[in-house]
Design a protein around this motif. Structure first.
Motif, PDB file in Angstrom:
ATOM      1  N   ALA A   1       0.827  -1.212   0.000  1.00  0.00           N
ATOM      2  CA  ALA A   1       0.000   0.000   0.000  1.00  0.00           C
ATOM      3  C   ALA A   1       0.857   1.256   0.000  1.00  0.00           C
ATOM      4  O   ALA A   1       0.546   2.245  -0.686  1.00  0.00           O
ATOM      5  N   ASP A   2       1.956   1.239   0.761  1.00  0.00           N
ATOM      6  CA  ASP A   2       2.844   2.397   0.808  1.00  0.00           C
ATOM      7  C   ASP A   2       3.531   2.607  -0.541  1.00  0.00           C
ATOM      8  O   ASP A   2       3.710   3.745  -1.000  1.00  0.00           O
ATOM      9  N   ARG A   3       3.923   1.512  -1.197  1.00  0.00           N
ATOM     10  CA  ARG A   3       4.539   1.624  -2.513  1.00  0.00           C
ATOM     11  C   ARG A   3       3.533   2.173  -3.525  1.00  0.00           C
ATOM     12  O   ARG A   3       3.878   3.024  -4.353  1.00  0.00           O
ATOM     13  N   ALA A   4       2.303   1.711  -3.444  1.00  0.00           N
ATOM     14  CA  ALA A   4       1.282   2.204  -4.367  1.00  0.00           C
ATOM     15  C   ALA A   4       1.046   3.700  -4.174  1.00  0.00           C
ATOM     16  O   ALA A   4       0.864   4.440  -5.151  1.00  0.00           O
ATOM     17  N   GLU A   5       1.088   4.160  -2.932  1.00  0.00           N
ATOM     18  CA  GLU A   5       0.892   5.590  -2.674  1.00  0.00           C
ATOM     19  C   GLU A   5       2.069   6.398  -3.204  1.00  0.00           C
ATOM     20  O   GLU A   5       1.875   7.475  -3.800  1.00  0.00           O
ATOM     21  N   ALA A   6       3.285   5.911  -2.998  1.00  0.00           N
ATOM     22  CA  ALA A   6       4.457   6.614  -3.535  1.00  0.00           C
ATOM     23  C   ALA A   6       4.400   6.666  -5.059  1.00  0.00           C
ATOM     24  O   ALA A   6       4.714   7.696  -5.675  1.00  0.00           O
ATOM     25  N   ALA A   7       3.997   5.569  -5.692  1.00  0.00           N
ATOM     26  CA  ALA A   7       3.879   5.542  -7.154  1.00  0.00           C
ATOM     27  C   ALA A   7       2.799   6.508  -7.630  1.00  0.00           C
ATOM     28  O   ALA A   7       2.958   7.189  -8.655  1.00  0.00           O
ATOM     29  N   ARG A   8       1.703   6.596  -6.895  1.00  0.00           N
ATOM     30  CA  ARG A   8       0.630   7.531  -7.253  1.00  0.00           C
ATOM     31  C   ARG A   8       1.124   8.974  -7.192  1.00  0.00           C
ATOM     32  O   ARG A   8       0.872   9.783  -8.101  1.00  0.00           O
ATOM     33  N   GLN A   9       1.866   9.297  -6.131  1.00  0.00           N
ATOM     34  CA  GLN A   9       2.405  10.645  -6.006  1.00  0.00           C
ATOM     35  C   GLN A   9       3.426  10.928  -7.109  1.00  0.00           C
ATOM     36  O   GLN A   9       3.488  12.048  -7.649  1.00  0.00           O
ATOM     37  N   MET A  10       4.223   9.916  -7.474  1.00  0.00           N
ATOM     38  CA  MET A  10       5.190  10.104  -8.538  1.00  0.00           C
ATOM     39  C   MET A  10       4.494  10.379  -9.869  1.00  0.00           C
ATOM     40  O   MET A  10       4.935  11.221 -10.657  1.00  0.00           O
ATOM     41  N   ASP A  11       3.411   9.676 -10.134  1.00  0.00           N
ATOM     42  CA  ASP A  11       2.664   9.897 -11.370  1.00  0.00           C
ATOM     43  C   ASP A  11       2.164  11.332 -11.456  1.00  0.00           C
ATOM     44  O   ASP A  11       2.262  11.989 -12.503  1.00  0.00           O
ATOM     45  N   ILE A  12       1.639  11.840 -10.363  1.00  0.00           N
ATOM     46  CA  ILE A  12       1.161  13.231 -10.335  1.00  0.00           C
ATOM     47  C   ILE A  12       2.313  14.188 -10.597  1.00  0.00           C
ATOM     48  O   ILE A  12       2.210  15.122 -11.403  1.00  0.00           O
TER      49      ILE A  12
END
Length: 364
Positions: A37-48
């Motif tokens: 879940a933490d990796r998915a959140e970091a990836a989401r922020q990176m996409d933005i």
């Protein structure tokens, strides 16, 4: 998502344009064993971040402060040498010492006359060597031999940081793959013998070597060539990024952060949904002298023989295929021919258009 302050711009913004800032993304979920879940959140922020700015401040990168301090000391030791000593470390290809005013990065975009090389910085490069990959038939024209100055402990200090920067770059491509909903190992086939370069830049030269006439260029407008750049820099003004508002904005790294920016090849993969952001360096002149500024960029450019083509999932990002497939070799060759040989890169139409729009005060 926290953001870094950027207190100065070339021109005032209006209420209709959002304030420019550089996103901050903590990647410790990838470097320190975080949860899915933490990796998915970091990836989401990176996409933005990659979709809106193309420059990102990263925390949680895992590079020890001691390694950064050793890097800075080694950079100081090299550039403290006399100009003649430094010129003794010139080398073929993208290796060794580059004296001041021997490059013009804006020519990599085809922007200016080839009659003068303007860029004020001096640099020293090392990078991946062909002999690191004995199982592959790689050319030293692409993967040159490093030259090392006879400075105590210079090589181990630089190599230690190089290894850390390479690890960070590989981690980032994993974050990118997750952010783009690709297999996490997607970039491995593009980077398993990546033509990486570590470039150490110095913007403070001895008195009398330049004319401070107000037209001095630290490093001209350009985009980086490859997939991603990992940048350590002094917290000294100079680096400027072209925002979506068509204005050049000052960017300084947060304490403990590394700056990263996307290169042309990642923009090609995403059909420009992710941005290869134009940037430059304007050396601050105080009372007629240049204030010292250092930076060290690790360019993660991909395998020289890899073909970069727009991802199928992004073909509709610009009404169809925006970029023809290109090899890393051909793309980098065209960019280097501009910056170092004075041959304007006529293929860089989009990037050049953004610079020209900013120069006219328009929105890119």
């Amino acid at each position: 998502m926290p953001h870094a302050d950027t207190p100065h711009t070339d021109a005032p913004t209006t209420s209709a344009v959002p304030p420019f800032d550089v996103p901050v993304v903590d990647i410790s979920a990838y470097t320190a064993g975080g949860s899915a879940a933490d990796r998915a959140e970091a990836a989401r922020q990176m996409d933005i971040a990659c979709s809106t700015v193309g420059f990102v401040q990263i925390l949680g990168h895992g590079v020890p402060q001691a390694a950064i301090a050793d890097l800075a000391g080694a950079v100081d030791d090299f550039f403290a040498q006399s100009l003649d000593e430094k010129k003794g470390h010139r080398a073929p290809g993208n290796r060794g010492y580059t004296p001041p005013k021997s490059e013009s990065l804006s020519l990599s975009l085809g922007l200016e006359s080839a009659s003068r090389m303007n860029d004020f910085f001096e640099a020293f490069n090392i990078g991946a060597e062909a002999r690191w990959y004995p199982e592959l038939d790689l050319s030293e024209d692409d993967y040159g031999i490093n030259v090392w100055p006879d400075i105590p402990d210079f090589r181990p200090r630089i190599e230690a940081y190089y290894d850390h920067a390479a690890r960070v770059a590989r981690t980032l491509t994993t974050v990118f793959a997750d952010a783009l909903d690709l297999p996490s190992d997607y970039f491995e086939c593009l980077t398993d013998h990546s033509v990486d370069v570590l470039r150490m830049n110095n913007y403070a030269l001895p008195e009398g070597t330049v004319t401070l006439d107000g037209e001095l260029t630290g490093m001209g407008e350009h985009t980086d060539f490859g997939l991603v750049t990992v940048l350590w820099a002094d917290r000294v003004a100079g680096l400027q990024v072209l925002g979506a508002d068509g204005v050049w904005h000052d960017v300084q790294p947060l304490d403990g952060a590394l700056l990263i920016n996307l290169g042309d090849l990642t923009a090609r993969l995403t059909n420009d949904r992710w941005t290869s952001t134009l940037h430059r360096v304007k050396p601050p002149i105080v009372d007629g002298t240049i204030k010292r500024r250092r930076s060290v960029a690790f360019f993660h450019d991909g395998n020289i023989d890899a073909t970069i083509a727009t991802l199928p999932s992004h073909l509709d990002a610009d009404d169809g295929l925006a970029y023809e497939p290109i090899t890393v070799r051909d793309h980098i060759s065209a960019k280097l021919a501009g910056s170092r040989q004075g041959k304007a890169n006529t293929a860089a139409v989009r990037e050049a258009g953004r610079v020209l729009a900013a120069a006219k005060g328009g929105v890119a």
